[in-house]
Design an enzyme around this catalytic site. Sequence first.
Site, PDB file in Angstrom:
ATOM      1  N   CYS A 109      -0.503  -1.927  -6.438  1.00  0.00           N
ATOM      2  CA  CYS A 109      -0.269  -0.606  -5.849  1.00  0.00           C
ATOM      3  C   CYS A 109       0.905  -0.752  -4.898  1.00  0.00           C
ATOM      4  O   CYS A 109       0.849  -1.552  -3.953  1.00  0.00           O
ATOM      5  CB  CYS A 109      -1.523  -0.143  -5.100  1.00  0.00           C
ATOM      6  SG  CYS A 109      -1.328   1.366  -4.134  1.00  0.00           S
ATOM      7  N   CYS A 222       6.069   3.210  -8.707  1.00  0.00           N
ATOM      8  CA  CYS A 222       4.631   3.470  -8.612  1.00  0.00           C
ATOM      9  C   CYS A 222       4.010   2.992  -9.916  1.00  0.00           C
ATOM     10  O   CYS A 222       4.588   3.197 -10.994  1.00  0.00           O
ATOM     11  CB  CYS A 222       4.358   4.954  -8.398  1.00  0.00           C
ATOM     12  SG  CYS A 222       2.604   5.425  -8.489  1.00  0.00           S
TER      13      CYS A 222
END
Length: 310
Positions: A109, A222
């Site tokens: 992440c 992302c």
Amino acid sequence: MSTAAPVLSSIPDRLFTNPSDITVDLVDCKNDINHKNDLAPIGLFDSGVGGLSVYLHLAQQLPSERYIYYADTLHVPYGNRESQDIKELTLTAVEWLYQRGCKLIVIACNSASAHGLEAARQHYPNLPIVGLVPALKPAVIASKSGHVAVLATKATLDGTLLNQVITDVALPSRTQVTKYFDPQLVPWVESGMPEMSEVAQRLRQQLQHFAHAKVDYLVLGCTHYPFFKEFLVNEIQSKQFAIQVVDSGQAIATRVQSLLAEKKLLAQKASLATCHNRPPLIFYASRYDERLDKLVTRLLGEQVKIEYML
């Protein structure tokens, strides 16, 4: 939220409804913890399902390894949270994976890496922890036009890791870095990426803006975003834009392999006797949503075997 040590009992263990089109078994991975065993699993953590794009790179490069994936769906998304909040959630997730005996943990992440990676490494100095940084450095080095763009969440764009690369690499080479953020991209991925939606249209328009500004590298910052990389590449090719799309998934897989080899923790093919081509992914979510099992299957493909964790 307190800054004390994470309390794992606050995370409910929920059992998923088993989808009929994937292989599912129930396992308990709390037993026989040994972080220095080559049979120990690799842990992955993300605020949602985006980190599964990193798992796909890892499973392709290291098919004999076992993997445990922790999705903090109770607190998703992280991108708009405060830095301290992200750090505490990251420490909770890393502790959960540590207690399952993981020999290495990937913070899959970008937001959690930007705000929680250093704290996690300080808390677990003997555990290899790999974080994500958008693949900006190789994009800057490869850029011919001197203009690259980064597509990421607000937390990642504001984080120390990315901006350190801008300071250390982009500025000295006089490369312009354009940041772009759309809060609807993650929900768009999780809804199946309909190509006629407003989000898809905004992406098409943004690609035109990048092309007109002579951006030649677009960095996906992302872990959700590689799932629409094919959409971007198709649009770029149809318009004949001179833009390359890059993400950090392959670099992360290579880094993990290097660390495990260095510590002599790589799983040997003979060590995992199984009738399947590769061990199943063990998947845990901090909150169950009825859409989640179908979403995981759609993103990974029906050929990936999954064991939902008790």
